[in-house]
Design an enzyme around this catalytic site. Structure first.
Site, PDB file in Angstrom:
ATOM      1  N   VAL A 268      37.505  31.381 108.077  1.00 57.34           N
ATOM      2  CA  VAL A 268      37.644  32.593 107.277  1.00 57.34           C
ATOM      3  C   VAL A 268      36.408  33.459 107.486  1.00 57.34           C
ATOM      4  O   VAL A 268      35.276  32.973 107.411  1.00 57.34           O
ATOM      5  CB  VAL A 268      37.808  32.272 105.777  1.00 57.34           C
ATOM      6  CG1 VAL A 268      37.831  33.560 104.957  1.00 57.34           C
ATOM      7  CG2 VAL A 268      39.095  31.485 105.534  1.00 57.34           C
ATOM      8  N   LYS A 269      36.655  34.722 107.749  1.00 59.56           N
ATOM      9  CA  LYS A 269      35.568  35.688 107.891  1.00 59.56           C
ATOM     10  C   LYS A 269      35.551  36.576 106.661  1.00 59.56           C
ATOM     11  O   LYS A 269      36.578  37.135 106.270  1.00 59.56           O
ATOM     12  CB  LYS A 269      35.775  36.529 109.158  1.00 59.56           C
ATOM     13  CG  LYS A 269      34.767  37.655 109.352  1.00 59.56           C
ATOM     14  CD  LYS A 269      35.070  38.408 110.644  1.00 59.56           C
ATOM     15  CE  LYS A 269      34.272  39.688 110.765  1.00 59.56           C
ATOM     16  NZ  LYS A 269      34.585  40.438 112.004  1.00 59.56           N
ATOM     17  N   THR A 270      34.377  36.703 106.048  1.00 61.13           N
ATOM     18  CA  THR A 270      34.267  37.527 104.848  1.00 61.13           C
ATOM     19  C   THR A 270      32.871  38.132 104.791  1.00 61.13           C
ATOM     20  O   THR A 270      32.100  38.025 105.743  1.00 61.13           O
ATOM     21  CB  THR A 270      34.577  36.688 103.590  1.00 61.13           C
ATOM     22  OG1 THR A 270      34.701  37.565 102.469  1.00 61.13           O
ATOM     23  CG2 THR A 270      33.493  35.670 103.304  1.00 61.13           C
TER      24      THR A 270
ATOM     25  N   ASP B 239      29.220  36.946 112.160  1.00 64.72           N
ATOM     26  CA  ASP B 239      29.979  37.736 113.119  1.00 64.72           C
ATOM     27  C   ASP B 239      29.437  39.144 113.060  1.00 64.72           C
ATOM     28  O   ASP B 239      29.879  39.975 112.261  1.00 64.72           O
ATOM     29  CB  ASP B 239      31.471  37.704 112.792  1.00 64.72           C
ATOM     30  CG  ASP B 239      32.304  38.368 113.886  1.00 64.72           C
ATOM     31  OD1 ASP B 239      31.762  38.620 114.961  1.00 64.72           O
ATOM     32  OD2 ASP B 239      33.498  38.620 113.652  1.00 64.72           O
TER      33      ASP B 239
END
Length: 295
Positions: free
Chosen positions: A204-206, A252
């Site tokens: 998961v990217k947050t 990221d």
């Protein structure tokens, strides 16, 4: 449907307690996956540090030409050796990245309206599983809008990609979107990251926010923190350090690398935090010294 009445207000996320069911595998929540999934995740997350430095340059899929990304064919070769994963569209990869490189690929597989249209939440799955396989993708990235008008559509997109990827042992990266009407609060990110993980996203990217350690602890798969808008380099390194200290398994970075004064040195400084346990102050000293020596 579960009844929310009677829920406890105070919650204990045990942020200081390591994830319990990881076995001997270095990627959170992946101990029970098959060999193929683990191989792709190992291409993303360094086995020694357990972390990753992703470089996002997929902005063109809705923003067109972005400052700093005008010439991907010139920029990307400079950065490949300084990051672990390239996060990009298939068009950018096929046209601007040599096929002999050995880094991970996070392939953007969702697409929607351009910046001209204010509603960016209604995306579609734009890349099918066969092309993801042809691209040798190590994971497929899907935008997830929780609390937006396109919420149901994006959850459907995520589910379809997870289902397709599972059939071919390709992980899915759920990218938590934050629109102008969505609050960047711990409450929102706890909700959105947990939903993505429970639907089956492997990563998961947050975004980083207050109480981030609780968000990371409550999410049963690795969280990679998005760099977001361009920050002063010192501030970006501080955010990176706080993210890793709070339980993120990677960064990221997009604009905070490609719009930096020196993208290569900035990528290396991020890597020092992510893989070498540098503090933000040590990374800033590294960046500053390298900039001075390059003048």
């Amino acid at each position: 449907m579960a009844d929310k009445d009677g829920d406890k207000i105070e919650k204990n996320y045990y942020a200081d307690v390591p994830f319990k069911t990881n076995g001997n595998f270095h990627v959170k929540g992946a101990a029970n996956l098959d060999w193929g999934m683990k191989k792709h995740l190992t291409n993303i997350f360094n086995p020694k540090s357990g972390n990753t430095v992703m470089f996002a340059f997929d902005h063109g899929y809705f923003m067109g030409s972005v400052s700093g990304l005008e010439r991907l064919d010139i920029l990307i070769p400079q950065l490949i050796d300084h990051v672990d994963v390239l996060m990009a569209t298939r068009g950018a990869l096929r046209t601007c990245v040599k096929p002999n490189f050995r880094k991970g690929i996070a392939l953007r597989v969702s697409a929607g309206s351009s910046m001209v249209n204010e509603d960016l939440s209604r995306e579609i799955v734009s890349v099918d599983i066969e092309d993801a396989i042809r691209m040798n993708a190590d994971c497929m990235a899907v935008q997830v809008f929780i609390g937006a008008r396109g919420q149901l559509l994006s959850i459907n997109n995520l589910s379809k990609v997870i289902n397709a990827g599972s059939g071919y042992s390709i992980p899915t990266l759920g990218v938590i979107a934050v629109g102008k009407n969505m609050e960047r609060t711990s409450q929102y990110f706890k909700l959105a990251t947990r939903i993505a993980a429970e639907l089956g996203a492997n990563i998961v990217k947050t975004y980083y926010c207050d109480d981030f350690e609780d968000i990371a602890a409550a999410c049963p798969v690795p969280i990679v923190v998005a760099g977001g808008k361009k920050l002063p380099e010192k501030d970006a390194l501080e955010m990176a350090y706080k993210s890793i200290q709070g339980g993120a398994r990677g960064l990221d970075m997009g604009r905070n690398i490609f719009q930096s004064h020196n993208p290569v040195i900035m990528a290396d400084a991020i890597g020092k935090i992510v893989h070498n346990k540098y503090t933000d102050k040590e990374a800033w000293e590294y960046y500053s010294d390298k900039i001075k020596s390059n003048k």
